[in-house]
Design a protein around this motif. Sequence first.
Motif, short mmCIF file in Angstrom:
data_model
loop_
_atom_site.label_atom_id
_atom_site.label_comp_id
_atom_site.label_asym_id
_atom_site.label_seq_id
_atom_site.Cartn_x
_atom_site.Cartn_y
_atom_site.Cartn_z
N VAL A 60 -0.04 25.10 74.98
CA VAL A 60 -0.11 26.11 73.89
C VAL A 60 -0.17 27.46 74.64
O VAL A 60 -0.89 27.76 75.53
N LEU A 61 0.83 28.19 74.04
CA LEU A 61 0.88 29.69 74.08
C LEU A 61 0.16 30.25 73.03
O LEU A 61 0.66 30.15 71.95
N ASP A 62 -1.00 30.86 73.34
CA ASP A 62 -1.76 31.74 72.37
C ASP A 62 -1.53 33.07 72.12
O ASP A 62 -2.35 33.78 73.04
N LEU A 63 -0.98 33.56 71.33
CA LEU A 63 -0.43 35.05 71.01
C LEU A 63 -1.57 35.62 70.19
O LEU A 63 -1.08 36.63 69.32
N THR A 64 -2.71 35.04 69.79
CA THR A 64 -3.64 35.46 68.68
C THR A 64 -4.78 36.25 69.44
O THR A 64 -4.91 36.31 70.38
N SER A 65 -5.44 36.82 68.45
CA SER A 65 -6.55 37.87 68.71
C SER A 65 -7.67 37.80 67.49
O SER A 65 -7.32 37.36 66.55
N ASN A 66 -8.62 38.35 67.88
CA ASN A 66 -9.81 38.59 67.06
C ASN A 66 -10.67 36.96 66.76
O ASN A 66 -10.65 36.82 68.07
N ILE A 67 -10.70 36.76 65.54
CA ILE A 67 -11.29 35.47 65.51
C ILE A 67 -10.53 34.37 65.01
O ILE A 67 -10.53 33.05 65.61
N MET A 68 -9.76 34.55 63.98
CA MET A 68 -9.03 33.35 63.22
C MET A 68 -8.25 32.71 64.10
O MET A 68 -8.54 31.34 64.58
N GLY A 69 -7.21 33.22 64.86
CA GLY A 69 -6.40 32.73 65.85
C GLY A 69 -7.09 31.99 66.98
O GLY A 69 -7.09 30.98 67.32
N PRO A 70 -8.02 32.73 67.55
CA PRO A 70 -8.76 32.13 68.88
C PRO A 70 -9.52 31.01 68.59
O PRO A 70 -9.77 30.45 69.35
N TYR A 71 -9.91 31.10 67.32
CA TYR A 71 -10.70 29.92 66.98
C TYR A 71 -10.12 28.67 66.71
O TYR A 71 -10.69 27.53 67.26
N ALA A 72 -9.01 28.89 66.28
CA ALA A 72 -8.03 27.68 66.25
C ALA A 72 -7.62 27.10 67.59
O ALA A 72 -7.69 25.87 67.81
N SER A 73 -7.21 28.27 68.51
CA SER A 73 -6.77 27.81 69.83
C SER A 73 -8.14 27.25 70.69
O SER A 73 -7.72 26.18 71.24
N LEU A 74 -9.42 27.68 70.10
CA LEU A 74 -10.59 27.13 71.05
C LEU A 74 -10.56 25.55 70.35
O LEU A 74 -11.07 24.63 71.49
N LEU A 75 -10.37 25.01 69.34
CA LEU A 75 -10.31 23.63 68.65
C LEU A 75 -9.28 22.94 69.49
O LEU A 75 -9.65 21.86 69.93
N SER A 112 -0.78 35.57 65.49
CA SER A 112 -1.51 36.17 64.40
C SER A 112 -1.00 37.50 64.07
O SER A 112 -1.42 37.93 63.22
N LEU A 113 0.13 37.84 64.76
CA LEU A 113 0.88 38.98 64.21
C LEU A 113 1.53 38.83 63.03
O LEU A 113 2.19 37.70 62.87
N ARG A 114 1.88 39.89 62.43
CA ARG A 114 2.80 39.76 61.33
C ARG A 114 4.31 39.37 61.65
O ARG A 114 4.77 39.86 62.76
N PRO A 115 4.80 38.60 60.90
CA PRO A 115 6.24 37.88 61.40
C PRO A 115 7.15 39.02 61.64
O PRO A 115 8.12 38.78 62.65
N LYS A 116 7.11 40.21 60.99
CA LYS A 116 8.14 41.29 61.23
C LYS A 116 7.91 41.93 62.65
O LYS A 116 8.69 42.41 63.36
N THR A 117 6.49 41.92 63.09
CA THR A 117 6.45 42.28 64.51
C THR A 117 6.81 41.21 65.62
O THR A 117 7.34 41.84 66.42
N MET A 118 6.76 40.01 65.21
CA MET A 118 7.20 39.25 65.96
C MET A 118 8.77 39.24 66.32
O MET A 118 9.44 39.29 67.39
N ALA A 119 9.52 39.38 65.18
CA ALA A 119 10.73 39.77 65.07
C ALA A 119 11.34 40.95 65.84
O ALA A 119 12.29 40.94 66.69
N LYS A 120 10.54 42.12 65.88
CA LYS A 120 10.73 43.11 66.58
C LYS A 120 10.64 43.07 68.15
O LYS A 120 11.29 43.75 68.85
N LEU A 121 9.73 41.93 68.18
CA LEU A 121 9.50 41.58 70.00
C LEU A 121 10.53 40.93 70.42
O LEU A 121 10.59 40.28 71.49
N ASP A 122 11.49 40.34 69.70
CA ASP A 122 12.34 39.54 69.92
C ASP A 122 11.98 37.92 70.11
O ASP A 122 12.20 37.15 70.73
N LEU A 123 10.72 37.50 69.05
CA LEU A 123 10.14 36.33 69.40
C LEU A 123 10.19 35.60 67.92
O LEU A 123 9.24 34.88 67.75
#
Length: 408
Positions: A10-25, A95-106
Amino acid sequence: MSGPLSGVRVLDLTSNIMGPYASLLLADMGADVCKIESPEGDSTRSVGPGRNKGMSVTFLHANRNKRSVVLDLKKNSGLAALKRMVSTSDVLMYSLRPKTMAKLDLAYEQVRDANPRLIYCGAFGFGQRGPYADRPAYDDLMQAAVGMPLLQARKSGPPQYVAAAFADRVVGMAMTQAIAMALYYRERTGSGQAVEVPMFETFAHFVLGDHLYGHTFVPPIGDWGYERMMSPERKPYRTLDGHVGVSVYTDRHWQRFFEMAGRPEMAADPRYASLAARMQHVVELFEFLAQTFETRSTDEWVKLLVEADIPIVKMNTPETLLDDEHMKAVGFFQMQEHPTEGPIRTLGIAQQWSESKPEVRYPAPRLGEHTVEVLLEYGLTQQEVDAALRDGGARAEIQNSNQELNHA
């Protein structure tokens, strides 16, 4: 093997609480979670007390069983390293907004050809088909957006948020569920896919199951809000020396409790004889319970109601919960010697598995602690890793090459 997801990358590109809690599980279930952090690190590294910079209590509780890799995705070498990792990963979560992921070419369309089996899962503020699609979102905003503060206000006055990262953790659990189901689908079909878990819609589903209420019907046949849950009297009951949480709910519960309280005649009262009738008189029943529980001590009530099989529990604080006899018996709180933070108390894995038992394998990582070892595991050469470290595309706390170099 350690956990049912052992071997899942799993590659976890999340931060703060929501995504990291998901990846913790996911990590607790055995997945190899690589936490991809910016050079500044996850913002929660600074939230709450800590013994060392970047290792706060909030971060420690949300990021065990993970490895930290620092990549600067604004630099070509950092982005190239991540794309190499994507090609051999099972899951990319963000947990980035999709447009931000697109700008990163991801964006999904930009990475799926390199790995058609990839589960590409995003959890962000709002579904992408609506007018709020590009807005940022945090827990407080989501609680407000679905009406939680007003639901609380019907109990206690001015609108208030729930005193927990309620939306973040609920949506985080939904993200974990979505990833697990997508992995199951891939096992049957061989195909990866993109999955979106919007906070607004997910949390609305969670809350409105209770509180859409009369507006379920068209036209409405009553107000919104489940009255029992919003009653100001729905609260822990004061005893002679503390508080208890009690759920006197079924017909048998009430019959036994009326007898215990010295009011057996109330069991025959048509206002209280059935669940439907009690719902119409819930406020007066709450008041009756409050008056009754004030007549005995906490220990007395717990003993009486446990013997009568009426749900009751002593009200704890986070501190007194540490000494709860049940939590001690099941070993929920565990002591861990963190390599840099010293002795810390960790939260146990609540589930029990007869096979593939999950374990706490790693302590929460220092920023960039695993950059070098992970990049090498994912197929980059030592020369490529060294080059990325030199130009800032990757950063590591320690680089193990011919000599140890501090890149923190």
